[in-house]
Design a protein around this motif. Sequence first.
Motif, short mmCIF file in Angstrom:
data_model
loop_
_atom_site.label_atom_id
_atom_site.label_comp_id
_atom_site.label_asym_id
_atom_site.label_seq_id
_atom_site.Cartn_x
_atom_site.Cartn_y
_atom_site.Cartn_z
N SER A 41 2.11 44.16 -27.02
CA SER A 41 2.75 45.39 -27.50
C SER A 41 4.17 45.10 -27.93
O SER A 41 4.88 44.34 -27.27
CB SER A 41 2.77 46.45 -26.38
OG SER A 41 1.46 46.80 -26.04
N PHE A 42 4.58 45.74 -29.03
CA PHE A 42 5.93 45.58 -29.56
C PHE A 42 6.49 46.94 -29.95
O PHE A 42 5.74 47.87 -30.23
CB PHE A 42 5.92 44.66 -30.79
CG PHE A 42 5.48 43.27 -30.47
CD1 PHE A 42 6.38 42.32 -30.03
CD2 PHE A 42 4.15 42.92 -30.60
CE1 PHE A 42 5.97 41.04 -29.72
CE2 PHE A 42 3.73 41.63 -30.30
CZ PHE A 42 4.63 40.70 -29.86
N GLU A 43 7.82 47.04 -30.00
CA GLU A 43 8.47 48.29 -30.36
C GLU A 43 8.41 48.57 -31.85
O GLU A 43 8.53 49.72 -32.27
CB GLU A 43 9.92 48.29 -29.89
CG GLU A 43 10.04 48.31 -28.37
CD GLU A 43 11.48 48.32 -27.91
OE1 GLU A 43 12.38 48.67 -28.71
OE2 GLU A 43 11.71 47.97 -26.75
N SER A 44 8.27 47.52 -32.68
CA SER A 44 8.30 47.71 -34.13
C SER A 44 7.69 46.49 -34.83
O SER A 44 7.48 45.45 -34.22
CB SER A 44 9.74 47.88 -34.61
OG SER A 44 10.46 46.67 -34.42
N LEU A 45 7.45 46.64 -36.14
CA LEU A 45 6.97 45.51 -36.93
C LEU A 45 8.01 44.39 -36.99
O LEU A 45 7.66 43.21 -37.05
CB LEU A 45 6.61 45.97 -38.34
CG LEU A 45 5.31 46.76 -38.45
CD1 LEU A 45 5.19 47.37 -39.84
CD2 LEU A 45 4.12 45.90 -38.13
N ALA A 46 9.28 44.76 -36.96
CA ALA A 46 10.34 43.75 -36.95
C ALA A 46 10.22 42.86 -35.72
O ALA A 46 10.43 41.64 -35.79
CB ALA A 46 11.71 44.41 -37.02
N GLU A 47 9.86 43.45 -34.57
CA GLU A 47 9.68 42.66 -33.35
C GLU A 47 8.47 41.73 -33.48
O GLU A 47 8.49 40.61 -32.98
CB GLU A 47 9.52 43.59 -32.14
CG GLU A 47 10.78 44.34 -31.79
CD GLU A 47 11.92 43.42 -31.39
OE1 GLU A 47 11.69 42.47 -30.61
OE2 GLU A 47 13.04 43.64 -31.88
N VAL A 48 7.41 42.19 -34.14
CA VAL A 48 6.25 41.33 -34.38
C VAL A 48 6.67 40.13 -35.22
O VAL A 48 6.32 39.00 -34.93
CB VAL A 48 5.10 42.10 -35.09
CG1 VAL A 48 3.96 41.16 -35.48
CG2 VAL A 48 4.59 43.22 -34.19
N GLU A 49 7.46 40.39 -36.27
CA GLU A 49 7.91 39.31 -37.13
C GLU A 49 8.74 38.29 -36.37
O GLU A 49 8.54 37.08 -36.51
CB GLU A 49 8.72 39.86 -38.31
CG GLU A 49 9.14 38.76 -39.27
CD GLU A 49 9.91 39.28 -40.45
OE1 GLU A 49 9.80 38.65 -41.51
OE2 GLU A 49 10.62 40.28 -40.34
N LYS A 50 9.64 38.75 -35.52
CA LYS A 50 10.46 37.83 -34.70
C LYS A 50 9.58 36.96 -33.82
O LYS A 50 9.79 35.77 -33.68
CB LYS A 50 11.44 38.62 -33.83
CG LYS A 50 12.59 39.22 -34.57
CD LYS A 50 13.47 39.99 -33.59
CE LYS A 50 14.49 40.83 -34.31
NZ LYS A 50 15.27 41.66 -33.36
N MET A 51 8.56 37.59 -33.20
CA MET A 51 7.66 36.85 -32.33
C MET A 51 6.86 35.82 -33.12
O MET A 51 6.68 34.69 -32.68
CB MET A 51 6.71 37.82 -31.61
CG MET A 51 5.81 37.17 -30.56
SD MET A 51 4.27 36.38 -31.13
CE MET A 51 3.50 37.63 -32.09
N LYS A 52 6.38 36.21 -34.31
CA LYS A 52 5.59 35.28 -35.13
C LYS A 52 6.42 34.06 -35.51
O LYS A 52 5.93 32.93 -35.45
CB LYS A 52 5.08 35.98 -36.40
CG LYS A 52 3.95 36.95 -36.17
CD LYS A 52 2.71 36.29 -35.65
CE LYS A 52 2.09 35.36 -36.65
NZ LYS A 52 0.89 34.68 -36.17
N ILE A 53 7.66 34.27 -35.92
CA ILE A 53 8.53 33.15 -36.29
C ILE A 53 8.72 32.23 -35.09
O ILE A 53 8.58 31.01 -35.20
CB ILE A 53 9.88 33.66 -36.82
CG1 ILE A 53 9.68 34.34 -38.18
CG2 ILE A 53 10.89 32.52 -36.93
CD1 ILE A 53 10.89 35.11 -38.66
N ALA A 54 9.01 32.81 -33.93
CA ALA A 54 9.21 32.01 -32.72
C ALA A 54 7.92 31.30 -32.31
O ALA A 54 7.94 30.11 -31.94
CB ALA A 54 9.71 32.90 -31.59
#
Length: 137
Positions: free
Chosen positions: A95-108
């Motif tokens: 679970s994430f707060e936003s799509l931006a958080e998903v993007e950060k996780m994907k990059i990491a």
Amino acid sequence: MHQSVKIKWMVSMTSGSLKYPGAAIFPNHSSGGLHQGVNMPVLFTRIGIPHPGQQTEALKFAKARKEAVNKLYSLNAEVYVRFGGPVGQIVMVESFESLAEVEKMKIAAIRDSIDNKIPMAPPGVFQTVEEHAWMTV
């Protein structure tokens, strides 16, 4: 009710930035990543169907990856096995707060997979793996 948005991620290994087709579905999208103003909770799933006879290896991998991402990113990812349907189908849910958080996780996660901090599936274990972002609307 949830709306499913299937995002196929393409990674630039030199710049570390993510690009994806169909960006027009996100208003005010900038080429550098997902629109930072989109603030809807997101349920991110990674669904894998193992090859016949590889169900045990697939589950072992999914649990190891879950433990790694939970530890590295302070997530609360969970792993489920489907009852019925394709035999042995596994889903990891985050679970994430936003799509931006998903993007950060994907990059990491891409970076950390390359650096062997997160386990990658052994060759021949999965027939298919799909990722989905489910947004609350």
